[in-house]
Scaffold this motif. Structure first.
Motif, PDB file in Angstrom:
ATOM      1  N   GLU A  83     -20.899 -11.122 -37.987  1.00  0.00           N
ATOM      2  CA  GLU A  83     -20.765 -12.564 -37.938  1.00  0.00           C
ATOM      3  C   GLU A  83     -20.719 -13.096 -36.514  1.00  0.00           C
ATOM      4  O   GLU A  83     -20.909 -14.282 -36.267  1.00  0.00           O
ATOM      5  CB  GLU A  83     -19.491 -12.999 -38.687  1.00  0.00           C
ATOM      6  N   GLY A  84     -20.445 -12.233 -35.558  1.00  0.00           N
ATOM      7  CA  GLY A  84     -20.350 -12.678 -34.172  1.00  0.00           C
ATOM      8  C   GLY A  84     -21.687 -12.894 -33.511  1.00  0.00           C
ATOM      9  O   GLY A  84     -21.752 -13.352 -32.371  1.00  0.00           O
ATOM     10  N   GLY A  85     -22.774 -12.559 -34.170  1.00  0.00           N
ATOM     11  CA  GLY A  85     -24.090 -12.753 -33.585  1.00  0.00           C
ATOM     12  C   GLY A  85     -24.527 -11.550 -32.779  1.00  0.00           C
ATOM     13  O   GLY A  85     -23.835 -10.536 -32.687  1.00  0.00           O
ATOM     14  N   SER A  86     -25.685 -11.652 -32.174  1.00  0.00           N
ATOM     15  CA  SER A  86     -26.258 -10.556 -31.411  1.00  0.00           C
ATOM     16  C   SER A  86     -25.667 -10.538 -30.008  1.00  0.00           C
ATOM     17  O   SER A  86     -25.873 -11.455 -29.223  1.00  0.00           O
ATOM     18  CB  SER A  86     -27.777 -10.707 -31.350  1.00  0.00           C
ATOM     19  N   LYS A  87     -24.936  -9.483 -29.711  1.00  0.00           N
ATOM     20  CA  LYS A  87     -24.290  -9.343 -28.409  1.00  0.00           C
ATOM     21  C   LYS A  87     -24.478  -7.922 -27.904  1.00  0.00           C
ATOM     22  O   LYS A  87     -24.594  -7.000 -28.701  1.00  0.00           O
ATOM     23  CB  LYS A  87     -22.791  -9.654 -28.505  1.00  0.00           C
ATOM     24  N   PRO A  88     -24.477  -7.729 -26.564  1.00  0.00           N
ATOM     25  CA  PRO A  88     -24.486  -6.346 -26.057  1.00  0.00           C
ATOM     26  C   PRO A  88     -23.270  -5.598 -26.581  1.00  0.00           C
ATOM     27  O   PRO A  88     -22.143  -6.065 -26.491  1.00  0.00           O
ATOM     28  CB  PRO A  88     -24.425  -6.538 -24.538  1.00  0.00           C
ATOM     29  N   THR A  89     -23.534  -4.429 -27.165  1.00  0.00           N
ATOM     30  CA  THR A  89     -22.481  -3.681 -27.848  1.00  0.00           C
ATOM     31  C   THR A  89     -22.475  -2.244 -27.356  1.00  0.00           C
ATOM     32  O   THR A  89     -23.538  -1.621 -27.247  1.00  0.00           O
ATOM     33  CB  THR A  89     -22.689  -3.699 -29.371  1.00  0.00           C
ATOM     34  N   THR A  90     -21.312  -1.742 -27.063  1.00  0.00           N
ATOM     35  CA  THR A  90     -21.155  -0.333 -26.699  1.00  0.00           C
ATOM     36  C   THR A  90     -20.547   0.400 -27.893  1.00  0.00           C
ATOM     37  O   THR A  90     -19.517  -0.021 -28.430  1.00  0.00           O
ATOM     38  CB  THR A  90     -20.255  -0.165 -25.467  1.00  0.00           C
ATOM     39  N   TRP A  91     -21.187   1.486 -28.287  1.00  0.00           N
ATOM     40  CA  TRP A  91     -20.716   2.272 -29.420  1.00  0.00           C
ATOM     41  C   TRP A  91     -20.080   3.557 -28.915  1.00  0.00           C
ATOM     42  O   TRP A  91     -20.606   4.229 -28.017  1.00  0.00           O
ATOM     43  CB  TRP A  91     -21.874   2.611 -30.354  1.00  0.00           C
ATOM     44  N   TYR A  92     -18.963   3.918 -29.532  1.00  0.00           N
ATOM     45  CA  TYR A  92     -18.247   5.151 -29.197  1.00  0.00           C
ATOM     46  C   TYR A  92     -18.240   6.063 -30.414  1.00  0.00           C
ATOM     47  O   TYR A  92     -17.962   5.628 -31.527  1.00  0.00           O
ATOM     48  CB  TYR A  92     -16.805   4.850 -28.778  1.00  0.00           C
ATOM     49  N   PHE A  93     -18.556   7.344 -30.164  1.00  0.00           N
ATOM     50  CA  PHE A  93     -18.542   8.343 -31.223  1.00  0.00           C
ATOM     51  C   PHE A  93     -17.508   9.405 -30.869  1.00  0.00           C
ATOM     52  O   PHE A  93     -17.592  10.037 -29.819  1.00  0.00           O
ATOM     53  CB  PHE A  93     -19.928   8.975 -31.373  1.00  0.00           C
ATOM     54  N   ASN A  94     -16.517   9.567 -31.776  1.00  0.00           N
ATOM     55  CA  ASN A  94     -15.398  10.489 -31.539  1.00  0.00           C
ATOM     56  C   ASN A  94     -14.699  10.218 -30.211  1.00  0.00           C
ATOM     57  O   ASN A  94     -14.201  11.130 -29.548  1.00  0.00           O
ATOM     58  CB  ASN A  94     -15.869  11.944 -31.610  1.00  0.00           C
ATOM     59  N   ARG A  95     -14.722   8.934 -29.817  1.00  0.00           N
ATOM     60  CA  ARG A  95     -13.956   8.400 -28.681  1.00  0.00           C
ATOM     61  C   ARG A  95     -14.352   8.984 -27.329  1.00  0.00           C
ATOM     62  O   ARG A  95     -13.682   8.728 -26.319  1.00  0.00           O
ATOM     63  CB  ARG A  95     -12.455   8.610 -28.897  1.00  0.00           C
ATOM     64  N   THR A  96     -15.402   9.764 -27.281  1.00  0.00           N
ATOM     65  CA  THR A  96     -15.771  10.379 -26.008  1.00  0.00           C
ATOM     66  C   THR A  96     -17.135   9.918 -25.524  1.00  0.00           C
ATOM     67  O   THR A  96     -17.296   9.543 -24.375  1.00  0.00           O
ATOM     68  CB  THR A  96     -15.771  11.909 -26.116  1.00  0.00           C
ATOM     69  N   SER A  97     -18.117   9.935 -26.390  1.00  0.00           N
ATOM     70  CA  SER A  97     -19.460   9.536 -25.973  1.00  0.00           C
ATOM     71  C   SER A  97     -19.674   8.061 -26.297  1.00  0.00           C
ATOM     72  O   SER A  97     -19.037   7.502 -27.182  1.00  0.00           O
ATOM     73  CB  SER A  97     -20.506  10.391 -26.682  1.00  0.00           C
ATOM     74  N   SER A  98     -20.541   7.424 -25.591  1.00  0.00           N
ATOM     75  CA  SER A  98     -20.822   6.013 -25.835  1.00  0.00           C
ATOM     76  C   SER A  98     -22.308   5.754 -25.714  1.00  0.00           C
ATOM     77  O   SER A  98     -23.041   6.479 -25.051  1.00  0.00           O
ATOM     78  CB  SER A  98     -20.065   5.128 -24.844  1.00  0.00           C
ATOM     79  N   GLN A  99     -22.762   4.706 -26.384  1.00  0.00           N
ATOM     80  CA  GLN A  99     -24.157   4.316 -26.341  1.00  0.00           C
ATOM     81  C   GLN A  99     -24.233   2.799 -26.412  1.00  0.00           C
ATOM     82  O   GLN A  99     -23.606   2.177 -27.272  1.00  0.00           O
ATOM     83  CB  GLN A  99     -24.928   4.940 -27.502  1.00  0.00           C
ATOM     84  N   THR A 100     -24.976   2.184 -25.514  1.00  0.00           N
ATOM     85  CA  THR A 100     -25.075   0.730 -25.465  1.00  0.00           C
ATOM     86  C   THR A 100     -26.336   0.255 -26.181  1.00  0.00           C
ATOM     87  O   THR A 100     -27.423   0.773 -25.932  1.00  0.00           O
ATOM     88  CB  THR A 100     -25.085   0.233 -24.009  1.00  0.00           C
ATOM     89  N   HIS A 101     -26.170  -0.726 -27.061  1.00  0.00           N
ATOM     90  CA  HIS A 101     -27.286  -1.324 -27.781  1.00  0.00           C
ATOM     91  C   HIS A 101     -27.392  -2.792 -27.399  1.00  0.00           C
ATOM     92  O   HIS A 101     -26.432  -3.403 -26.938  1.00  0.00           O
ATOM     93  CB  HIS A 101     -27.068  -1.206 -29.300  1.00  0.00           C
TER      94      HIS A 101
END
Length: 430
Positions: A48-66
């Motif tokens: 609902e917040g719209g399209s924003k730069p988002t950083t994803w974290y997997f198992n709290r160690t690795s991250s990926q920006t979309h």
């Protein structure tokens, strides 16, 4: 309470509500209650917040920006995707969201009647649903386009014990289709189709590519022209010489075969005109992901006695499922009533099995082909051989007895003639 105090209280309440509304959450699409190996799923961060730069974290160690709030996970596996996912937008972090991938197959199978995972814009394709029960009326099918889910019609064929849905994109660039049994958590696998607007298409399989199995990639041109040459690329590097058949086959896929594949085609529309000009075109790059997949069952056979086993499966198997397919109808899959490890078959056709673990299945076994006639002859052999031996013995006895009888007659006849000649000679001399 004065007017200023009321205004201050209203502003505070609005800020509190606003902060609650801005709290990030991670949600899953499709909303699968259980995720199986090979599924394609999408994680959504505060849609609902719209399209924003988002950083994803997997198992709290690795991250990926979309670039936006979506993260697509294709052909998920327990090794690569089990864990905790979190997203961050502008310094605000979501609550953790856990994904557990079952290394099993779901309870029903959905597969294209023809074709692979890529279609042209505006095209459609039939997907066939097969279940273990005959209660297809209690199944419903759905499609995920973008982040929205829609119900789609199900055409049931009771005689063939299967159902068909028509898959199309509408305005989406990709769509995921699946079916679910009403009021239960039982569902089929998910089939993801991808759209292309190009004349040339690289078409991978519509189901996950499994390690150790053969995988065929096809270079197809819209309109079905004569294909003169097809060159295949992996990660934009040529991997094969020209292929007039338009197919690149990986005989035994490994995880190193994962990558982005495309093709370059040279073709003519000679079926429209014998003097059609030669044309060329490139396809979109399509992802091929090779996964280990659930363990597969194995059939061992002794004449018409079949045994189902799974050396690499867990030990908590609840039952065995057996299936029969007639030679003249490869799309029919009839579940047999037996639930034991071993069965005896009498009906010709194709047989396969799998192990039931309650919340999913092992992969199907190899296919065993059984033909009635050789089996029936083998059974009759136990009667025919003794009868044949007895017949030969009788014939031999008849011949021997006849020979003995004829031999005695031949021996006695000359003796009698000799005595008579002797008596005649004596009488003549006298």
């Amino acid at each position: 309470m004065d007017m200023r105090s009321l205004l201050t209280l209203s502003v505070l309440l609005a800020l509190i509500r606003g902060n609650k509304a801005q709290k990030l959450t991670v949600s899953l699409r499709p909303k699968f209650p259980k995720v199986y190996a090979g599924d394609d799923v999408t994680l959504i961060c505060n849609r609902e917040g719209g399209s924003k730069p988002t950083t994803w974290y997997f198992n709290r160690t690795s991250s990926q920006t979309h670039k936006d709030y979506l993260m697509l996970l294709t052909a998920v596996t327990p090794d690569n995707n089990n864990g905790v996912y979190e997203c961050d937008q502008g310094g605000t972090k979501s609550d953790p969201f856990t994904i557990t991938v079952l290394n099993l197959e779901p309870h029903a199978q959905l597969s294209p009647s023809v074709g692979g995972a890529v279609m042209t814009k505006g095209d459609g394709r039939n997907l066939v649903l097969q279940t273990d029960d005959d209660d297809l009326e209690n199944w419903s099918c759905f499609v995920l386009r973008g982040v929205s889910t829609f119900a789609i019609g199900l055409d049931i064929n009771k005689e063939m014990k299967r159902a068909v849905i028509f898959a199309e994109f509408k305005e989406a660039e990709r769509a995921t289709f699946w079916c679910k049994k009403n009021k239960t958590v039982l569902r089929s696998n998910a089939v993801t189709l991808k759209m292309t607007e190009l004349m040339v298409m690289l078409v991978p399989p519509a189901v996950p590519a499994l390690e150790g199995e053969s995988v065929a990639l096809r270079c197809v041109v819209w309109g079905g022209p004569e294909l003169e040459e097809a060159i295949f690329y992996k990660n934009y590097t040529p991997i094969s010489k020209s292929s007039p058949e338009g197919t690149y086959t990986i005989p035994k896929a490994t995880q190193s075969d994962t990558g982005m594949y495309s093709c370059h085609a040279t073709y003519r529309y000679s079926h429209i005109s014998a003097k059609a000009a030669q044309k060329e075109g490139e396809s979109d790059a399509q992802e091929l992901k090779v996964i280990g997949g659930p363990p597969a069952a194995v059939i061992s056979a002794s004449t018409n006695s079949l045994k189902c086993s799974c050396p690499n499966c867990p030990a908590n198997c609840t039952s065995y499922h057996w299936y029969h397919t007639p030679f003249n109808d490869p799309f029919t899959r009839e579940k047999r009533s037996e639930n034991d490890e071993s069965i005896t078959v009498e009906k010709e056709g194709l047989y396969k099995c799998r192990l039931d673990y309650g919340n999913g299945f092992s992969r199907f076994s190899n296919i065993y082909t059984y033909k009635e006639q050789p089996g029936e002859f083998g059974y009759m052999w136990y009667i025919l051989v003794p009868a044949l031996i007895l017949f030969v013995i009788i014939i031999v006895l008849i011949i021997v007895l006849k020979y003995i009888r004829c031999g005695r007659m031949d021996i006695q006849a000359p003796g009698r003639d000799a005595d008579q000649d002797t008596l005649m000679s004596v009488r003549y001399v006298r």
